[in-house]
Design an enzyme around this catalytic site. Structure first.
Site, PDB file in Angstrom:
ATOM      1  N   SER A 143       2.563 -20.826 -29.162  1.00  0.00           N
ATOM      2  CA  SER A 143       3.125 -21.156 -30.471  1.00  0.00           C
ATOM      3  C   SER A 143       2.011 -21.318 -31.513  1.00  0.00           C
ATOM      4  O   SER A 143       1.310 -20.376 -31.829  1.00  0.00           O
ATOM      5  CB  SER A 143       3.998 -22.405 -30.372  1.00  0.00           C
ATOM      6  OG  SER A 143       4.683 -22.647 -31.571  1.00  0.00           O
ATOM      7  N   ASP A 300       4.279 -18.631 -37.962  1.00  0.00           N
ATOM      8  CA  ASP A 300       3.283 -18.934 -36.948  1.00  0.00           C
ATOM      9  C   ASP A 300       3.114 -17.758 -35.981  1.00  0.00           C
ATOM     10  O   ASP A 300       3.843 -16.757 -36.081  1.00  0.00           O
ATOM     11  CB  ASP A 300       3.624 -20.241 -36.228  1.00  0.00           C
ATOM     12  CG  ASP A 300       4.831 -20.139 -35.316  1.00  0.00           C
ATOM     13  OD1 ASP A 300       5.624 -19.193 -35.471  1.00  0.00           O
ATOM     14  OD2 ASP A 300       4.996 -21.004 -34.440  1.00  0.00           O
ATOM     15  N   ASP A 302       3.933 -16.831 -32.961  1.00  0.00           N
ATOM     16  CA  ASP A 302       5.070 -16.233 -32.253  1.00  0.00           C
ATOM     17  C   ASP A 302       6.316 -16.146 -33.132  1.00  0.00           C
ATOM     18  O   ASP A 302       7.402 -15.829 -32.656  1.00  0.00           O
ATOM     19  CB  ASP A 302       5.365 -16.970 -30.948  1.00  0.00           C
ATOM     20  CG  ASP A 302       5.862 -18.393 -31.155  1.00  0.00           C
ATOM     21  OD1 ASP A 302       5.372 -19.055 -32.088  1.00  0.00           O
ATOM     22  OD2 ASP A 302       6.724 -18.845 -30.382  1.00  0.00           O
ATOM     23  N   ASP A 304       8.386 -18.142 -34.678  1.00  0.00           N
ATOM     24  CA  ASP A 304       9.610 -18.933 -34.569  1.00  0.00           C
ATOM     25  C   ASP A 304       9.618 -20.096 -35.567  1.00  0.00           C
ATOM     26  O   ASP A 304      10.625 -20.769 -35.729  1.00  0.00           O
ATOM     27  CB  ASP A 304       9.838 -19.429 -33.140  1.00  0.00           C
ATOM     28  CG  ASP A 304       8.759 -20.368 -32.630  1.00  0.00           C
ATOM     29  OD1 ASP A 304       7.731 -20.556 -33.323  1.00  0.00           O
ATOM     30  OD2 ASP A 304       8.930 -20.913 -31.525  1.00  0.00           O
TER      31      ASP A 304
END
Length: 571
Positions: A143, A300, A302, A304
């Site tokens: 993340s 960010d 990834d 999400d």
């Protein structure tokens, strides 16, 4: 087995991974470094693994990934006949390597693998699990953590991160496995040629885009709104999908931050690629000084989570918190869906227990039932699944958490920054046509419902001693809760690990209905609140503070008093 014995075992078993062997050789005389890598197994938490990349049982490497995948494979083969798994990965160091390693283990265990051809966002993994009717999913990502980290998220057949019950089963299976002798593996290329591994096609990606676009409310206004955007994917997975969605809704004036445009797991211009913190947005903010956009958008690695900044009216740019963006989006969705006659009967919005309470007032204003869940977007996804099981999924209109995660549709079961980026830009474009800036929209929200000032503080506790100290702090707060915090009396105390809620004035204790979790909530006078919990993925204790007041300045003053008290308890 001692740390030194484990060290010797690894030295004799990792010859096929030269980088790991080199790292182990370099620390041969460093007992502290050896201890840090081997004093424990990297913990498989409620959602998977996350840790520093490197050699050892307490690191992210192909061996810890393979072992976790073997445990997951054993679970899938126990529960399903002919299971299949979808895999995606982000831009982090070794994400592609770890994704292939996981695919090789699954294929060796007779499990069909569907894997993206290139890095793709976390929500695209959730979507692929559902679209391809898989029984599980794996997302290789850490993340928003610094570059030295990577991670491994596990998903169930519903597209949510796995439940606590499933996690416990997988953990038990992982713990029974020897790192080197009990893991089956195979050749990626050979399994690809056999058809046991296959690449996810563009048809799945296009279906994802269509589902995102279906969540638009006023996208027809975007092309003519004149909205100007600066966008940064923070060297992650958002670059292609976010830009594609913005293009399709007519947002054409988009300036991309070149230094952060392409995938780069070293994150050279943002050491902490987290849109929650200002440092990650500094390069984008420099672009804003030249471009003077209506909005800075940052996703960010990834993709999400999404953060924003807007002109502050003084020549600079103001960052909005996740609570503020989520509240603005919920207000906008409610207003516009009612206006257009698309609001479902008995609508539902879902938020986590650490997310702003202004949502309760918005829900009351528009007749929306607000459901509170534990921290973690999978619990929001769970609520969508429960509605779907009853044939009532259309009642769900929005869900969000304070950590910059949002979702307005049930097509995925995790937070989606592609969806959120579209909604934020659409909302900004709509308000622009009304002569309202997002800064003014936020002020209007607070005039209507009152000022809710929320902050998050993380206290780090590294190493073995740090983990022990975290436990002591939580135990002290649980067993001897403070009577007041920041000069405000504690009126209610909730312990989610014990599932109890105590009314301080009456002494009455009632049972909480949410699943057990190591979370403590202190409700204070005047609508203020303090919540504390250990992170599930990092060596940190997180505290969520809420100050409610008639004005922003008054709320900040109250919050600082609460913070000062909590700082003392973290020592």
């Amino acid at each position: 087995m001692s740390e030194m014995e484990l060290y010797d075992l690894w030295c004799s078993n990792v010859a096929g991974e030269p980088d790991l062997l080199s790292e182990l050789t370099s620390i041969k005389e460093d007992k502290e470094a050896i201890n840090d890598r081997f004093y424990r197994d990297l913990e498989f938490g409620t959602g998977g693994l996350r840790g520093v990349i490197g050699a050892g049982t307490n690191r992210m490497n192909v061996f810890t990934v393979r072992r976790a995948t073997q445990g997951f494979a054993d679970y899938l083969n126990q529960e399903y006949k002919n299971p299949s798994v979808a895999i995606s990965f982000d831009s982090r160091i070794k994400s592609d390597v770890f994704s292939k390693a996981a695919a090789e283990v699954l294929a060796a265990n007779g499990i069909k693998v569907h894997i993206y051809t290139e890095l793709m966002p976390t929500p695209c993994l959730s979507f692929a699990v559902r679209q391809l009717k898989c029984q599980g999913g794996i997302m290789i990502t850490a993340s928003h953590n610094p570059a030295k980290y990577n991670g491994y998220k596990v998903y169930g057949e519903d597209g949510c991160q796995i439940t606590l019950r499933v996690a416990e089963i997988i953990i038990e299976k992982i713990n029974s496995l020897d790192m080197f002798s009990d893991v089956k593996t195979s050749s990626f290329d050979e399994e690809l040629a056999k058809g046991n591994i296959s690449y996810i096609g563009n048809d799945v990606i296009e279906a994802f885009y269509q589902n995102v676009l279906n969540e638009g409310i006023n996208t027809d206004l975007c092309a003519s709104s004149g909205l100007k955007v600066v966008y940064t994917p923070l060297n992650g997975t958002g670059n292609k999908p976010v830009r594609e969605i913005l293009k399709r809704i007519g947002i054409s004036n988009v300036t991309v931050v070149k230094e952060q445009e392409n995938p780069d797991g070293n994150f050279p211009t943002c050491p902490y690629p987290n849109p929650e913190i200002r440092e990650a947005l500094e390069v984008g903010l420099k672009y804003c000084k030249e471009v003077q956009p209506d909005l800075l958008l940052a996703t960010d690695p990834d993709c999400d989570r999404v953060g924003i900044a807007v002109p502050d009216g003084k020549g600079g740019f103001a960052l909005f918190s996740g609570n503020e963006v989520g509240a603005l989006l919920l207000e906008y969705i409610c207003q516009q869906r009612i206006k257009k006659g698309t609001m479902p009967e008995d609508p539902i919005a879902v938020k986590t227990i650490v997310t702003t309470d202004i949502v309760n007032y918005i829900g009351e204003e528009y007749g929306v039932d607000i459901i509170n869940v534990l921290t973690g977007f999978k619990f929001i996804g769970e609520q969508i699944g429960m509605l779907e099981a009853k044939g009532e999924e259309k009642r769900y209109i929005f869900g969000f958490e304070e950590s910059y995660g949002y979702l307005s549709g049930g097509y995925v079961r995790d937070k989606d920054a592609v969806n959120a980026s579209m909604l934020i830009c659409e909302m900004a474009a709509y308000y622009r046509t009304q002569g309202i800036t997002l800064l003014q929209a936020r002020e209007n929200l607070y005039k209507k419902y009152g000022v809710f000032y929320q902050t998050l503080y993380s206290f780090e506790f590294d190493g073995e001693s740090g983990m022990k100290h975290m436990g002591e702090i939580m135990s002290n707060l649980r067993n001897a809760p403070p009577a007041e915090i920041g000069g405000l009396k504690v009126v209610k105390f909730e312990d989610y690990k014990e599932s109890t809620c105590k009314d301080i004035a009456t002494g009455n204790v009632t049972q909480l209905t949410l699943p057990k979790s190591n979370v403590l909530a202190f409700y204070l006078e005047d609508g203020c609140k303090a919540i504390v919990r250990p992170s599930g993925t990092e060596p940190k204790i997180k505290t969520y503070l809420t100050a409610k007041a008639p004005s922003h300045d008054a709320a900040v003053e109250i919050e600082q008093k609460i913070y000062k008290d909590f700082t003392q308890s973290m020592k």
